[in-house]
Structures are given as structure tokens and as C-alpha cells.
Design a protein around this motif. Structure first.
Motif, mmCIF file in Angstrom:
data_model
loop_
_atom_site.group_PDB
_atom_site.id
_atom_site.type_symbol
_atom_site.label_atom_id
_atom_site.label_comp_id
_atom_site.label_asym_id
_atom_site.label_seq_id
_atom_site.Cartn_x
_atom_site.Cartn_y
_atom_site.Cartn_z
ATOM 1 N N THR A 137 1.135 0.336 0.937
ATOM 2 C CA THR A 137 1.093 -0.308 -0.380
ATOM 3 C C THR A 137 -0.179 -1.122 -0.558
ATOM 4 O O THR A 137 -0.764 -1.153 -1.637
ATOM 5 C CB THR A 137 2.322 -1.219 -0.577
ATOM 6 N N GLY A 138 -0.639 -1.784 0.517
ATOM 7 C CA GLY A 138 -1.867 -2.570 0.419
ATOM 8 C C GLY A 138 -3.083 -1.712 0.148
ATOM 9 O O GLY A 138 -3.987 -2.099 -0.594
ATOM 10 N N ALA A 139 -3.099 -0.515 0.728
ATOM 11 C CA ALA A 139 -4.238 0.380 0.529
ATOM 12 C C ALA A 139 -4.246 1.004 -0.867
ATOM 13 O O ALA A 139 -5.297 1.399 -1.363
ATOM 14 C CB ALA A 139 -4.217 1.484 1.580
ATOM 15 N N LEU A 140 -3.089 1.053 -1.504
ATOM 16 C CA LEU A 140 -2.985 1.725 -2.808
ATOM 17 C C LEU A 140 -3.022 0.763 -3.988
ATOM 18 O O LEU A 140 -3.012 1.213 -5.133
ATOM 19 C CB LEU A 140 -1.685 2.554 -2.864
ATOM 20 N N THR A 141 -3.050 -0.540 -3.752
ATOM 21 C CA THR A 141 -3.077 -1.511 -4.848
ATOM 22 C C THR A 141 -4.439 -2.189 -4.923
ATOM 23 O O THR A 141 -5.091 -2.396 -3.898
ATOM 24 C CB THR A 141 -1.984 -2.582 -4.668
ATOM 25 N N SER A 144 -4.750 -5.422 -2.893
ATOM 26 C CA SER A 144 -4.206 -5.319 -1.533
ATOM 27 C C SER A 144 -2.841 -5.988 -1.435
ATOM 28 O O SER A 144 -2.532 -6.688 -0.458
ATOM 29 C CB SER A 144 -5.167 -5.948 -0.511
ATOM 30 N N GLN A 145 -2.014 -5.780 -2.451
ATOM 31 C CA GLN A 145 -0.674 -6.355 -2.460
ATOM 32 C C GLN A 145 0.269 -5.489 -1.623
ATOM 33 O O GLN A 145 0.286 -4.274 -1.771
ATOM 34 C CB GLN A 145 -0.134 -6.442 -3.882
ATOM 35 N N ARG A 146 1.048 -6.132 -0.783
ATOM 36 C CA ARG A 146 2.089 -5.401 -0.073
ATOM 37 C C ARG A 146 3.330 -5.338 -0.960
ATOM 38 O O ARG A 146 3.358 -5.916 -2.053
ATOM 39 C CB ARG A 146 2.378 -6.035 1.282
ATOM 40 N N LEU A 147 4.357 -4.637 -0.489
ATOM 41 C CA LEU A 147 5.553 -4.444 -1.296
ATOM 42 C C LEU A 147 6.193 -5.771 -1.684
ATOM 43 O O LEU A 147 6.658 -5.948 -2.813
ATOM 44 C CB LEU A 147 6.557 -3.575 -0.532
ATOM 45 N N GLY A 148 6.216 -6.724 -0.753
ATOM 46 C CA GLY A 148 6.784 -8.038 -1.053
ATOM 47 C C GLY A 148 6.045 -8.745 -2.169
ATOM 48 O O GLY A 148 6.647 -9.452 -2.987
ATOM 49 N N ASP A 149 4.720 -8.569 -2.236
ATOM 50 C CA ASP A 149 3.939 -9.168 -3.317
ATOM 51 C C ASP A 149 4.275 -8.522 -4.656
ATOM 52 O O ASP A 149 4.366 -9.205 -5.680
ATOM 53 C CB ASP A 149 2.435 -9.011 -3.029
#
Length: 269
Positions: A137-141, A144-149
């Protein structure tokens, strides 16, 4: 209170001042997450070792050991991240190391609710998948937001700004009066960089080239200045640079003070 995000790297304050903000990059954020994961696993292993020793000494039953193992996991991977992030107002040991702070999408301070959601989802995406889901998710946003973000509506904002360049042109004496009434609008980033590079390297240019480049840059910059002072092109560029530098320093200071103030009010709500 912060208004909506103007774009991904700019926030408008309530006073309509544009403040440049930057999310922490993917690599740095991953490094910070690894530090936080290491701390969580270290605590879990330490508590587990104590429990194993107590069990070997006959001080714990197998049933109690299993209950305490679950408690140790909750303490290490949920309670610890929440406590640290709340106490440090959006920071953690890993975020301190990489110069980041968790903030809301609009740039405001996070609350306990944001921290709890991030930590709860983090158990799944970080610890249960060893960071695999967070990496994807960080690489695709863009931020660099993870799912929790994404669920909590937060991102990691860079708060450790790079050092100012060593070359700091002074305000020309002829522009001191003008500086008190001047209005320098936001310039295109490319033009601002060209002006900074010219002033840093002006001494190395021949007089003819120096004058020509200064005239060209001043012509491009004049539409962003009001009023336009009657000075040489190079003096004008120096005045613009000084005013922009002072404005950005005030904006960064205001942003930090606002974040600290909002954190003090909202953490724990």
C-alpha cells in the motif's frame, strides 16, 4: 484550524497562508517502521522469555502461560505503539529517527481515535504479514500511506526540514523601505530554483553573462511582485529571495506551533 489541502504538498492555513509540506518518503518511512517493529518484537521476546523461565520453574501453569502470551502480544504490538504515539504527539522512536510525524490528511494533529485505528490495522498489515501489506500500500499511494493511514485518514509528514543553503544573500540597502510594503506572490518552483542558483553562482559568471541572466530572471519574476522597485535586476532578485526566505521561515514556524498547539488540545480526545 487548517482548511482543505490545496494539493498534495501544500496546505492553506486559516489565514490563507500557503504552507509547503512534504510526506516522508517510502524508503525513510519503511526504515522508521522497521525500527518500531524491532522495538515491538524486542519487548515481546523479553516478556516471553520471562514467562518461559517462570513456567520452567513451575511458577506458571500451561493455561496461564497461554493467557500471558496473548497479553504480551497485545502489550507489544497494540498498547505500546498507541501509548508511544499518543505520548509523543504523532511521533514514535522510528519516526523521530527519520524526521516524521503522523498528522491528519488536512495537516491537523491526530487524536487517540486515529492512533488506535492505525495501531489496530497495523497488527494485521505490519506484524501478521511482516510488513508485506504495508509495503504494497505504501508503494502504491502518493504519500506512502499504509493501510492503517488510509483507514484513519492520516499520513506521515516530514517535520525535519533540510538545512538552509549556506549562501544567504542579504537584503540590499536600497530595498529596505520596499521590503516593508512588498508583496511577493508564490512563484513557480522552477523559477525560484533558477533564481537561487543564479545568486549562488553569480560571482563565477562573466559580467556580461551575469547581467544577461539577471535581466532574464528579473523579467520573469516581475509579474509576481507588487510594487516593482526601480533597482537593478540583480538587486531585485536578491530582494525577492530574502522576502521569500523570511516568509517560508515564518510559515514553517507557524506550522510547527499550530501542530504543537493542536496536539496539546486534541491528543486524548
Amino acid at each position: 484550524m487548517m482548511s482543505a489541502v490545496a494539493d498534495e504538498q501544500e496546505i492553506l492555513s486559516g489565514e490563507a497562508v500557503a504552507i509547503d509540506v512534504q510526506p516522508v518518503g517510502f524508503v525513510l518511512r519503511a526504515a522508521g517502521a522497521l525500527i518500531d517493529m524491532a522495538i515491538g518484537f524486542a519487548l515481546f521476546l523479553a516478556v516471553t522469555w520471562v514467562q518461559v523461565w517462570l513456567m520452567s520453574e513451575g511458577l506458571l501453569s500451561e493455561h496461564t502461560f497461554r493467557i500471558l502470551m496473548i497479553s504480551a502480544a497485545v502489550l507489544s504490538f497494540l498498547v505500546l505503539p498507541i501509548t508511544i504515539e499518543v505520548a509523543m504527539r504523532g511521533r514514535s522512536v522510528g519516526k523521530l529517527a527519520v524526521g516524521g510525524r503522523i498528522v491528519r490528511i488536512d495537516g491537523g494533529a491526530i487524536t487517540f481515535r486515529h492512533t488506535f485505528i492505525r495501531a489496530l490495522v497495523g497488527v494485521l498489515e505490519i506484524y501478521m504479514t511482516f510488513g508485506g501489506a504495508a509495503v504494497i500500500t505504501g508503494a502504491l499511494t502518493a504519500r506512502s500511506q499504509r493501510l492503517g493511514d488510509l483507514v484513519a485518514g492520516t499520513y506521515s509528514q516530514r517535520v525535519r526540514t533540510p538545512a538552509l543553503p549556506s549562501h544567504q544573500p542579504p537584503l540590499p540597502h536600497s530595498l529596505r523601505g520596499w521590503a516593508t510594503i512588498a508583496d511577493v506572490a508564490r512563484m513557480p518552483d522552477r523559477l525560484a530554483r533558477r533564481i537561487s542558483q543564479f545568486l549562488a553562482n553569480a560571482q563565477r559568471l562573466s559580467p556580461a553573462a551575469r547581467s544577461s541572466v539577471a535581466q532574464e530572471l528579473a523579467a520573469e519574476a516581475r509579474p509576481f511582485i507588487s510594487p516593482v522597485p526601480a533597482v537593478s535586476a540583480e538587486e531585485l532578485l536578491m530582494g525577492i529571495t530574502v522576502l521569500r526566505r523570511e516568509r517560508e521561515q515564518r510559515a514553517l514556524k507557524m506550522s510547527d506551533e499550530r501542530a504543537e498547539r493542536l496536539s496539546g488540545r486534541r491528543i486524548g480526545v
